[in-house]
Structure formats: structure tokens, C-alpha cells
Scaffold this motif. Structure first.
Motif, short mmCIF file in Angstrom:
data_model
loop_
_atom_site.label_atom_id
_atom_site.label_comp_id
_atom_site.label_asym_id
_atom_site.label_seq_id
_atom_site.Cartn_x
_atom_site.Cartn_y
_atom_site.Cartn_z
N HIS A 227 -55.04 99.15 35.68
CA HIS A 227 -55.63 98.12 36.55
C HIS A 227 -54.67 97.64 37.64
O HIS A 227 -55.11 97.21 38.70
CB HIS A 227 -56.10 96.94 35.70
N GLN A 228 -53.36 97.67 37.37
CA GLN A 228 -52.33 97.37 38.38
C GLN A 228 -52.58 96.05 39.12
O GLN A 228 -52.51 95.98 40.35
CB GLN A 228 -52.22 98.52 39.38
N LYS A 229 -52.87 95.02 38.36
CA LYS A 229 -53.03 93.69 38.96
C LYS A 229 -52.18 92.70 38.16
O LYS A 229 -52.36 92.54 36.96
CB LYS A 229 -54.49 93.25 38.95
N VAL A 230 -51.26 92.03 38.86
CA VAL A 230 -50.34 91.11 38.20
C VAL A 230 -50.34 89.78 38.96
O VAL A 230 -50.20 89.75 40.18
CB VAL A 230 -48.90 91.67 38.16
N LEU A 231 -50.52 88.70 38.22
CA LEU A 231 -50.51 87.35 38.80
C LEU A 231 -49.35 86.56 38.21
O LEU A 231 -49.09 86.63 37.01
CB LEU A 231 -51.83 86.63 38.50
N VAL A 232 -48.67 85.81 39.07
CA VAL A 232 -47.58 84.94 38.64
C VAL A 232 -47.94 83.51 39.03
O VAL A 232 -48.25 83.24 40.19
CB VAL A 232 -46.24 85.35 39.27
N GLU A 233 -47.89 82.62 38.06
CA GLU A 233 -48.24 81.22 38.31
C GLU A 233 -46.98 80.36 38.23
O GLU A 233 -46.26 80.37 37.23
CB GLU A 233 -49.26 80.73 37.28
N VAL A 234 -46.71 79.62 39.30
CA VAL A 234 -45.55 78.74 39.36
C VAL A 234 -45.94 77.48 40.12
O VAL A 234 -46.54 77.56 41.19
CB VAL A 234 -44.34 79.44 40.01
N GLU A 235 -45.62 76.33 39.55
CA GLU A 235 -45.92 75.03 40.16
C GLU A 235 -47.39 74.93 40.57
O GLU A 235 -47.73 74.53 41.68
CB GLU A 235 -45.00 74.79 41.37
N ARG A 236 -48.28 75.36 39.66
CA ARG A 236 -49.73 75.29 39.83
C ARG A 236 -50.25 76.16 40.98
O ARG A 236 -51.38 76.00 41.43
CB ARG A 236 -50.18 73.84 40.02
N GLU A 237 -49.42 77.06 41.45
CA GLU A 237 -49.84 78.02 42.47
C GLU A 237 -49.80 79.42 41.87
O GLU A 237 -48.89 79.75 41.12
CB GLU A 237 -48.93 77.95 43.70
N THR A 238 -50.81 80.24 42.20
CA THR A 238 -50.89 81.59 41.66
C THR A 238 -50.65 82.60 42.77
O THR A 238 -51.25 82.52 43.84
CB THR A 238 -52.27 81.84 41.02
N LYS B 252 -53.63 92.17 34.28
CA LYS B 252 -55.03 92.52 34.05
C LYS B 252 -55.10 93.73 33.12
O LYS B 252 -54.46 94.75 33.35
CB LYS B 252 -55.73 92.84 35.37
N ILE B 253 -55.92 93.60 32.05
CA ILE B 253 -56.06 94.69 31.09
C ILE B 253 -57.51 95.12 30.92
O ILE B 253 -57.82 95.95 30.07
CB ILE B 253 -55.47 94.29 29.72
N GLY B 254 -58.42 94.53 31.71
CA GLY B 254 -59.82 94.92 31.62
C GLY B 254 -60.74 93.85 32.17
O GLY B 254 -60.31 92.95 32.89
N GLU B 255 -62.03 93.96 31.82
CA GLU B 255 -63.03 92.98 32.24
C GLU B 255 -63.88 92.59 31.04
O GLU B 255 -63.97 93.34 30.06
CB GLU B 255 -63.92 93.55 33.35
N GLU B 256 -64.50 91.42 31.10
CA GLU B 256 -65.36 90.97 30.01
C GLU B 256 -66.55 90.20 30.57
O GLU B 256 -66.47 89.59 31.64
CB GLU B 256 -64.57 90.06 29.06
N LYS B 257 -67.66 90.24 29.81
CA LYS B 257 -68.84 89.45 30.14
C LYS B 257 -68.85 88.22 29.24
O LYS B 257 -68.70 88.33 28.02
CB LYS B 257 -70.12 90.25 29.93
N ALA B 258 -69.01 87.06 29.84
CA ALA B 258 -68.99 85.83 29.05
C ALA B 258 -69.72 84.73 29.82
O ALA B 258 -70.04 84.88 31.00
CB ALA B 258 -67.56 85.41 28.76
N LEU B 259 -70.00 83.63 29.10
CA LEU B 259 -70.63 82.46 29.72
C LEU B 259 -69.54 81.52 30.23
O LEU B 259 -68.59 81.21 29.51
CB LEU B 259 -71.51 81.73 28.70
N TYR B 260 -69.69 81.08 31.46
CA TYR B 260 -68.75 80.13 32.05
C TYR B 260 -69.55 78.94 32.60
O TYR B 260 -70.66 79.11 33.13
CB TYR B 260 -67.94 80.77 33.18
#
Length: 327
Positions: free
Chosen positions: A209-220, A264-272
Motif C-alpha cells: 500500500h506504501q502509505k505512511v502518516l506521521v502525526e505530531v502536535e495534532r497535525e498529520t 496503511k495495511i488495507g481497507e475495511e467496511k464499517a459504520l461511522y
């Protein structure tokens, strides 16, 4: 009597308004990214510990802790009275030795010419040549001493080897320092990385998937996968990721901080469900559920938060209609 058009508009608006004055929302499954999350440590790629290379008293401090500087800036000055006096002394010696070489050379050339005319002995020529050679060696040695002393003199001024920030300052103004004593710990704020460990079981999914997010000081921030280096650790079930932080984002990161890293390791279906529909009552989480034109209280269990929504783990199903309040 009301105007016919105004009367029709009133009926239309009334028919469009929701029952009980509530705002409705019908739940449906949404597709969201599935992430593996772990904490990583921010560290500087380029850092240095600056030490004193000459002894003396601190007479100038150009920076303090957490202050930034540019390459070549003067960070500190050490008193240079003794070093300066030594440089002047050696310079005087060099001048004196140069005059001696010139004189020895003149005498040697004179005897050499006389020897060609058989007016001087071979021993005289050898003696003058030896004296001239020794004078040149003495001059060369004094010049080497001058170069070394100039280098020592340059040590009284400590300059920045790169653009960076002061992490620690180990000395104070007017303090006496000795050779080898630590002065500053510095690092380059524009060259940072995040080190984080991940289990081997999800390595293939991360690479896919090659997607990486870094969260610091409430910013992604999203990190380009090309800036990621993977290293196997001493354990066969764990890998270490080193995420190179782009220069444009480096101002948000600080050496030693811990940040949240998501792969990111995949996708899922869920209720939000949006937070405005979720309420807390008697230490439990609930929503107002609309059933057969009635509003009832429905207790729910929440999962992870994503933006302004929360994942619904239980209590609701797709197609349920919830309202903001029961009034």
C-alpha cells in the motif's frame, strides 16, 4: 386571506422539515483505510558534539540552548592573549631565521666563487654549505611552528560546521575550559528522521500500500514511501523503519520527540457516525434512534476516531436512522 403562493410555500417548507425538528442521518457502511499504528522516535541524522581544542577562558557566547544558527556562525570565543603572544613570538623567530638564511646563503655563494678561482679551500666551502643547510632547516622548522600556532589560535573561535540548533550547552560565560572539554551538542534541524519498529507479519502489506502518516502536535503528515529505509533488527519477527522527514516538514519535528506513525495495511467496511449524533449519559455512550416515528435511546460501543467521526462497533446496523436530539 393569505396570498395563494405564500400559502403553498408555507405548506412545502413544513412538509420538508424533519419530524420533531431533529436532524436525521441514515447509517451506511463506509470504506476506510486500515492502519497499523506505533510510536516512533524522532532523531537527527546530522549531529555533533563540539569540544574545546585549546585552553582558556570563555569571553563570548553567541548562542544559547534551542537557538538556531547558520554554517560559519561564531558560536563561542576563548580568550586568545597567550596564543596571540605565542604567534607574535614565532613570527619574530621566522623573520630572524630568514635573515640568517640570507646571510648564510651570501657567504656560501661567495666561498663557492672563490673556490672556483682556487682562492678558498674545500674545507671552507663545506663549512659554509653546512651552515647554509642548517639555517634553511631552522627556517623551515620555525615556519612549521608558525602554521601550527596559527591553527591553535584559530581554535579560540568556534564556528558552526553546519546549519542547525543548539541541543545542549555545557559551559558558561567567563568559565575556564581545558582541551577536550565539551562545549555544545548541536544537530541539523533540516535533516531528521523517525525510527519506528513494525512486526514482520505486516511487512508485505506495508510495501503493497506504501502509505505512511506521521502525526505530531495534532497535525498529520504523509511521508513519501521513497524516503523510507527498512532495516531488519536482531529479532527475526521485527523490522526497523527509518522515515526520512522532508525538509519542508522538518520544522514541525524536534530531536528526541515521540510521534505517532501509521502504516496503511488495507481497507475495511464499517459504520461511522459524526460526533454530533453521539451523547454521553450516565457514564455510557448513546444515540437517539428513530424507529416508527418514535425516538428511542440506543446504547452503542465506539471504536477508533477518524476526523470528526467515530467507528461504531456495536449497537447500530446499516440503515438505522439517528437524530441529533429527541426534542
Amino acid at each position: 386571506m393569505k396570498h395563494p403562493i405564500a400559502y403553498l410555500l408555507t405548506i412545502l417548507l413544513f412538509s420538508l422539515s424533519p419530524a420533531y425538528g431533529e436532524e436525521n442521518y441514515i447509517l451506511k457502511e463506509e470504506v476506510h483505510d486500515l492502519y497499523f499504528e506505533n510510536h516512533g522516535r524522532v532523531e537527527a541524522i546530522q549531529r555533533a558534539n563540539l569540544s574545546a581544542e585549546t585552553a582558556g577562558v570563555i569571553e563570548y557566547l553567541g548562542v544559547n540552548i534551542s537557538e538556531t544558527f547558520k554554517k560559519g556562525d561564531v558560536l563561542l570565543k576563548i580568550s586568545s592573549v597567550l596564543q596571540n603572544a605565542k604567534v607574535k613570538e614565532i613570527k619574530h623567530t621566522v623573520v630572524s631565521n630568514q635573515l640568517d638564511v640570507n646571510e648564510k646563503k651570501r657567504r656560501y655563494l661567495r666561498i663557492k666563487n672563490l673556490r672556483k678561482q682556487n682562492l678558498a679551500t674545500k674545507e671552507d666551502l663545506t663549512q659554509r654549505e653546512t651552515a647554509y643547510t642548517r639555517a634553511k632547516q631552522t627556517l623551515a622548522h620555525s615556519k612549521e611552528q608558525l602554521v601550527q600556532m596559527n591553527e591553535i589560535f584559530s581554535y579560540t573561535k568556534v564556528t558552526a560546521p553546519f546549519n542547525g540548533v543548539v541541543e545542549q550547552r555545557h559551559i558558561r560565560l567567563s568559565e575556564k575550559v581545558s582541551i577536550g572539554q565539551e562545549l555544545f551538542s548541536i544537530y541539523n534541524k533540516n535533516k531528521m528522521r523517525v525510527v519506528v519498529a513494525v512486526p514482520e507479519s505486516i511487512l508485505k502489506k506495508i510495501k503493497k500500500h506504501q502509505k505512511v502518516l506521521v502525526e505530531v502536535e495534532r497535525e498529520t503528515y504523509e511521508i513519501d514511501f521513497e524516503n523510507i529505509v527498512i532495516f531488519p533488527t536482531s529479532y527475526n519477527y521485527s523490522y526497523t523503519f527509518r522515515l526520512i522527514i522532508p525538509r519542508k516538514l522538518s520544522s514541525s519535528f524536534h530531536d528526541g520527540n515521540f510521534v505517532s506513525v501509521k502504516f496503511k495495511i488495507g481497507e475495511e467496511k464499517a459504520l461511522y457516525l459524526d460526533n454530533k449524533y453521539i451523547h454521553r449519559k450516565h457514564e455510557v455512550t448513546m444515540v437517539y434512534l428513530k424507529k416508527d416515528e418514535e425516538i428511542i435511546t440506543q446504547y452503542i460501543r465506539l471504536g477508533k476516531k477518524e476526523n470528526e467521526k467515530r467507528k461504531i462497533l456495536s449497537g447500530l446496523v446499516s440503515g438505522d436512522c439517528v437524530v441529533v436530539n429527541a426534542k
